[in-house]
Design a protein around this motif. Sequence first.
Motif, PDB file in Angstrom:
ATOM      1  N   GLN A 233       0.821  -1.209   0.000  1.00 36.93           N
ATOM      2  CA  GLN A 233       0.000   0.000   0.000  1.00 36.93           C
ATOM      3  C   GLN A 233       0.859   1.264   0.000  1.00 36.93           C
ATOM      4  OE1 GLN A 233      -2.882  -0.006   3.121  1.00 36.93           O
ATOM      5  NE2 GLN A 233      -3.629   2.045   2.702  1.00 36.93           N
ATOM      6  N   LEU A 234       0.525   2.189  -0.896  1.00 41.98           N
ATOM      7  CA  LEU A 234       1.203   3.481  -0.946  1.00 41.98           C
ATOM      8  C   LEU A 234       0.630   4.403   0.131  1.00 41.98           C
ATOM      9  CD1 LEU A 234       1.323   4.156  -4.807  1.00 41.98           C
ATOM     10  CD2 LEU A 234       3.146   3.247  -3.364  1.00 41.98           C
ATOM     11  N   GLY A 235       1.475   5.339   0.603  1.00 38.45           N
ATOM     12  CA  GLY A 235       1.053   6.268   1.640  1.00 38.45           C
ATOM     13  C   GLY A 235       0.250   7.438   1.097  1.00 38.45           C
ATOM     14  N   HIS A 236      -0.035   8.396   1.990  1.00 36.64           N
ATOM     15  CA  HIS A 236      -0.867   9.550   1.651  1.00 36.64           C
ATOM     16  C   HIS A 236      -0.191  10.460   0.619  1.00 36.64           C
ATOM     17  CE1 HIS A 236      -3.561  12.929   2.061  1.00 36.64           C
ATOM     18  NE2 HIS A 236      -2.559  13.722   2.411  1.00 36.64           N
ATOM     19  N   ASN A 237      -0.911  10.753  -0.436  1.00 35.76           N
ATOM     20  CA  ASN A 237      -0.470  11.702  -1.470  1.00 35.76           C
ATOM     21  C   ASN A 237       0.831  11.280  -2.167  1.00 35.76           C
ATOM     22  OD1 ASN A 237      -1.207  14.032  -2.881  1.00 35.76           O
ATOM     23  ND2 ASN A 237       0.275  15.278  -1.763  1.00 35.76           N
ATOM     24  N   VAL A 238       1.070   9.977  -2.242  1.00 38.30           N
ATOM     25  CA  VAL A 238       2.280   9.476  -2.914  1.00 38.30           C
ATOM     26  C   VAL A 238       2.052   9.423  -4.422  1.00 38.30           C
ATOM     27  CG1 VAL A 238       3.787   7.479  -3.249  1.00 38.30           C
ATOM     28  CG2 VAL A 238       3.134   8.174  -0.936  1.00 38.30           C
ATOM     29  N   MET A 239       2.955  10.080  -5.173  1.00 35.66           N
ATOM     30  CA  MET A 239       2.927  10.041  -6.643  1.00 35.66           C
ATOM     31  C   MET A 239       4.109   9.191  -7.099  1.00 35.66           C
ATOM     32  SD  MET A 239       2.081  13.988  -7.653  1.00 35.66           S
ATOM     33  CE  MET A 239       2.253  13.617  -9.410  1.00 35.66           C
ATOM     34  N   MET A 240       3.816   8.078  -7.736  1.00 34.70           N
ATOM     35  CA  MET A 240       4.849   7.093  -8.054  1.00 34.70           C
ATOM     36  C   MET A 240       5.292   7.182  -9.513  1.00 34.70           C
ATOM     37  SD  MET A 240       4.556   2.971  -7.715  1.00 34.70           S
ATOM     38  CE  MET A 240       3.274   2.975  -8.975  1.00 34.70           C
ATOM     39  N   GLY A 241       6.589   7.216  -9.742  1.00 34.78           N
ATOM     40  CA  GLY A 241       7.168   7.106 -11.076  1.00 34.78           C
ATOM     41  C   GLY A 241       7.868   5.765 -11.205  1.00 34.78           C
ATOM     42  N   TYR A 242       7.521   4.986 -12.226  1.00 32.48           N
ATOM     43  CA  TYR A 242       8.015   3.603 -12.351  1.00 32.48           C
ATOM     44  C   TYR A 242       8.835   3.447 -13.628  1.00 32.48           C
ATOM     45  CZ  TYR A 242       7.695  -1.537 -12.827  1.00 32.48           C
ATOM     46  OH  TYR A 242       7.959  -2.878 -12.980  1.00 32.48           O
ATOM     47  N   PHE A 243      10.119   3.072 -13.462  1.00 31.19           N
ATOM     48  CA  PHE A 243      10.972   2.725 -14.596  1.00 31.19           C
ATOM     49  C   PHE A 243      11.155   1.215 -14.571  1.00 31.19           C
ATOM     50  CE2 PHE A 243      14.933   1.730 -16.698  1.00 31.19           C
ATOM     51  CZ  PHE A 243      14.950   2.573 -17.798  1.00 31.19           C
ATOM     52  N   ALA A 244      10.457   0.526 -15.485  1.00 30.05           N
ATOM     53  CA  ALA A 244      10.513  -0.937 -15.521  1.00 30.05           C
ATOM     54  C   ALA A 244      11.766  -1.413 -16.251  1.00 30.05           C
ATOM     55  CB  ALA A 244       9.268  -1.490 -16.202  1.00 30.05           C
ATOM     56  N   GLN A 245      12.157  -2.645 -15.977  1.00 31.87           N
ATOM     57  CA  GLN A 245      13.346  -3.224 -16.604  1.00 31.87           C
ATOM     58  C   GLN A 245      13.233  -3.225 -18.121  1.00 31.87           C
ATOM     59  OE1 GLN A 245      15.374  -7.585 -16.423  1.00 31.87           O
ATOM     60  NE2 GLN A 245      14.860  -6.689 -14.450  1.00 31.87           N
ATOM     61  N   ASP A 246      12.010  -3.401 -18.612  1.00 37.51           N
ATOM     62  CA  ASP A 246      11.773  -3.420 -20.063  1.00 37.51           C
ATOM     63  C   ASP A 246      11.106  -2.128 -20.525  1.00 37.51           C
ATOM     64  OD1 ASP A 246       9.385  -3.829 -18.790  1.00 37.51           O
ATOM     65  OD2 ASP A 246       8.697  -5.454 -20.096  1.00 37.51           O
ATOM     66  N   GLN A 247      11.311  -1.043 -19.776  1.00 36.95           N
ATOM     67  CA  GLN A 247      10.651   0.228 -20.079  1.00 36.95           C
ATOM     68  C   GLN A 247      10.933   0.694 -21.503  1.00 36.95           C
ATOM     69  OE1 GLN A 247       8.774   1.670 -17.519  1.00 36.95           O
ATOM     70  NE2 GLN A 247       7.905   3.027 -19.041  1.00 36.95           N
ATOM     71  N   ALA A 248      12.213   0.557 -21.921  1.00 36.04           N
ATOM     72  CA  ALA A 248      12.592   1.012 -23.260  1.00 36.04           C
ATOM     73  C   ALA A 248      11.847   0.225 -24.343  1.00 36.04           C
ATOM     74  CB  ALA A 248      14.100   0.871 -23.444  1.00 36.04           C
ATOM     75  N   GLU A 249      11.575  -1.058 -24.074  1.00 37.36           N
ATOM     76  CA  GLU A 249      10.882  -1.896 -25.055  1.00 37.36           C
ATOM     77  C   GLU A 249       9.398  -1.531 -25.172  1.00 37.36           C
ATOM     78  OE1 GLU A 249      11.580  -5.917 -23.874  1.00 37.36           O
ATOM     79  OE2 GLU A 249      13.746  -5.603 -23.651  1.00 37.36           O
ATOM     80  N   LYS A 250       8.866  -0.839 -24.155  1.00 36.83           N
ATOM     81  CA  LYS A 250       7.440  -0.484 -24.156  1.00 36.83           C
ATOM     82  C   LYS A 250       7.163   0.813 -24.914  1.00 36.83           C
ATOM     83  CE  LYS A 250       6.420  -2.797 -19.775  1.00 36.83           C
ATOM     84  NZ  LYS A 250       5.995  -2.624 -18.368  1.00 36.83           N
ATOM     85  N   LEU A 251       8.228   1.514 -25.333  1.00 36.80           N
ATOM     86  CA  LEU A 251       8.036   2.744 -26.096  1.00 36.80           C
ATOM     87  C   LEU A 251       7.388   2.421 -27.443  1.00 36.80           C
ATOM     88  CD1 LEU A 251      11.535   4.398 -25.441  1.00 36.80           C
ATOM     89  CD2 LEU A 251       9.370   5.016 -24.347  1.00 36.80           C
ATOM     90  N   ASP A 252       6.549   3.319 -27.936  1.00 38.36           N
ATOM     91  CA  ASP A 252       5.882   3.116 -29.230  1.00 38.36           C
ATOM     92  C   ASP A 252       6.916   3.283 -30.348  1.00 38.36           C
ATOM     93  OD1 ASP A 252       4.405   3.224 -31.570  1.00 38.36           O
ATOM     94  OD2 ASP A 252       2.756   4.340 -30.656  1.00 38.36           O
ATOM     95  N   PRO A 253       7.226   2.213 -31.097  1.00 35.30           N
ATOM     96  CA  PRO A 253       8.284   2.278 -32.112  1.00 35.30           C
ATOM     97  C   PRO A 253       7.954   3.199 -33.285  1.00 35.30           C
ATOM     98  CG  PRO A 253       7.095   0.200 -32.285  1.00 35.30           C
ATOM     99  CD  PRO A 253       6.595   0.873 -31.043  1.00 35.30           C
ATOM    100  N   ASN A 254       6.667   3.510 -33.473  1.00 36.15           N
ATOM    101  CA  ASN A 254       6.254   4.318 -34.626  1.00 36.15           C
ATOM    102  C   ASN A 254       6.244   5.818 -34.350  1.00 36.15           C
ATOM    103  OD1 ASN A 254       5.747   2.052 -36.355  1.00 36.15           O
ATOM    104  ND2 ASN A 254       3.907   1.652 -35.143  1.00 36.15           N
ATOM    105  N   LYS A 255       6.471   6.192 -33.093  1.00 37.52           N
ATOM    106  CA  LYS A 255       6.511   7.612 -32.750  1.00 37.52           C
ATOM    107  C   LYS A 255       7.945   8.136 -32.799  1.00 37.52           C
ATOM    108  CE  LYS A 255       2.348   7.707 -29.915  1.00 37.52           C
ATOM    109  NZ  LYS A 255       1.783   7.797 -28.565  1.00 37.52           N
ATOM    110  N   THR A 256       8.079   9.436 -32.968  1.00 34.57           N
ATOM    111  CA  THR A 256       9.407  10.046 -32.948  1.00 34.57           C
ATOM    112  C   THR A 256       9.805  10.300 -31.499  1.00 34.57           C
ATOM    113  OG1 THR A 256       8.598  12.327 -33.026  1.00 34.57           O
ATOM    114  CG2 THR A 256       8.952  11.197 -35.136  1.00 34.57           C
TER     115      THR A 256
END
Length: 490
Positions: A233-256
Motif C-alpha cells: 500500500q502506498l502512503g498519503h499523497n504518494v505520486m509514483m514514477g516507475y521505470f521498468a526493466q523493459d521500459q525502453a521496449e514499451k516505447l511506441d516504435p512508430n513515434k518520434t
Amino acid sequence: FERGDFHRQTSEFSGGWRMRIELGKLLLQKPDLLLLDEPTNHLDIESIQWLEETMGSFAGAIVLISHDKQFLDNVTTRTIEISNQKIYDYKTNYSKYLVLRKERKEQQESAAKNQQKIIDQTEALIDKYRAKASKAAFAQSLIKKLDRMEIVEVDESDTATLAFRFPPPAHCGKIVLTVENAGKTYGEKRIFKDANFILTKGDKIALVGRNGEGKSTMMKMIAQQIDFEGTVQLGHNVMMGYFAQDQAEKLDPNKTVFETIDELAVGEIRKQVRTLLGSFLFGGNDIDKKVRVLSGGESGRLALCKLLLQPYNFLILDEPTNHLDIRSKEVLKRAVMSYEGTVIIVSHDRDFLSDLTHKMYEFKNGQVKEHLGGISEFMEKIKMDRLADMNAKSPFLKAKEEIKVEKPKIDTRNDEREKELKQLKSLIARAEKGIERLELEISAFDQKLADPDQYQAVMNDKAAFANYEQMKKQLEKEMENWEALQAKLE
C-alpha cells in the motif's frame, strides 16, 4: 543451475539465466580468446563476482566491452579508448586510464599553448623583417623553420553526457510504502512469501539477490501491475514514477523521440521539451528519429526522460543503468543522490549502488531479508556466506587448507629449463629498470616543456631536443622487448 533445471527449455529462463547458459557454453569450449560484449548485462551481483574470479584465472586473452566500472577495474590490465575516430592504448585498468588520459590531455594543451607562443613570436619577426632587404634571408629561414615545425595536436574529447536533475517532489505523508505479509506465486511455483517492510519519506533502498528470486516481481507489485498476496500500500499523497526493466521496449516504435515526450508533457514543462531532450543527448535532427531506429542506450535515455515530466515523490527504478555508458550512469547516480524524494532500486551495478543506498532487502530462497549498510558490506557478507557454504558441503576443503604442502624437490633433469627461466627473469628485470629510467627522464623533459619559463630555452637546445626524441623511440623499443620477453616467459 539446479539438477532439475538441466532438461528445461531455455525459453523458460529469465534473461540473466540465459546469459549464464551462453557464458557456460563459451567457457566449456576452452577458447584461447574470449570476446565479451557487455557480459555483465542481466547478471546478478553474485554471478558478476563469480565471473570476475573466473576471468582472473582464465589462461587465454580477453577482449571485453563493459559499462561496469568495477568489473573493468577488477578484470582488465589494459584499456583501449576509441574516441573521435582515433584509438589510444593504455596498459592499465579503467580507473588508472582515466588519470593517465587527463594527464595526457593537460600535457598536450600545455605543449600546444607554448608552441603557439613561439609561432606567434616567429610570425611577428617574419612580418617585421620580410620587407627589409638586409633581413630577407633571415625572414626566409624563419619561414622554413615554421614549415618544418611539427604542430602539437590536442586530442578532441567526447564530452557529451546526460545533464539533468529530478524535479522537486510533491509533498506526501511520512509513510511512503507499507508491505505486509506480501508474496507471489506463478502457478505452482512460489517466488517469495511473507515480505514485510516500510519505506519512509526520503529513504533510498536497494533490492538485491539472484536473478529470478522476485526483485522485479516486487516492483510490479508495488506498481499494482500484477496480482499478489498480502498488502502492498502506498502512503498519503504518494505520486509514483516507475521505470521498468523493459521500459525502453514499451516505447511506441512508430513515434518520434519528440512525439514520445511531447504527448506526455503538460503545463509549463511542455515549453521545455526540446531543452529536456537536449539534456538527454537528443539534439538537432535526433528528436525526429523514430523510436524503432534507436539504439539500446538511446531508448534507455528516452525512457528515463519520461520520469522528469511529473514531480514524482516516489521513484521505482528497475535496472535503470542497463545500456547506459559509464558517464551517463554517474550523472544518473548524482541525480538520484540529490533527489529529495523516496527511491527503491533494483540494480546489479556495484559502482552505481555504492554510497547510494543505506539499506538493502535481499531476495533469497523465497524469503525477503533486511540488511543495514551499503553494497560493500553486503558483498563482503555474500563472500563469507559462500565460503561457509563451501566448507559445510565439502569439509575436506578445510582440512586440506590446514595440511602443510611440502615444497617439491627440484628435478635435476630440468636444470637447463631453470637456467633459461632465470636468464629470462634477469633480462625482464633489466628491461624494466631501463623502461623506468627512460620514463623518468622523458617525464622530466615533459615538465620542462610544460613550464613556460623553461620552454624557450629547451626548444633552442637542439641537442637536448634530439636526445628527447631519441629517448622516446628507445622507450618504444624497450617496451616491445619487454613484451616479447614476457610472452616467452609465459
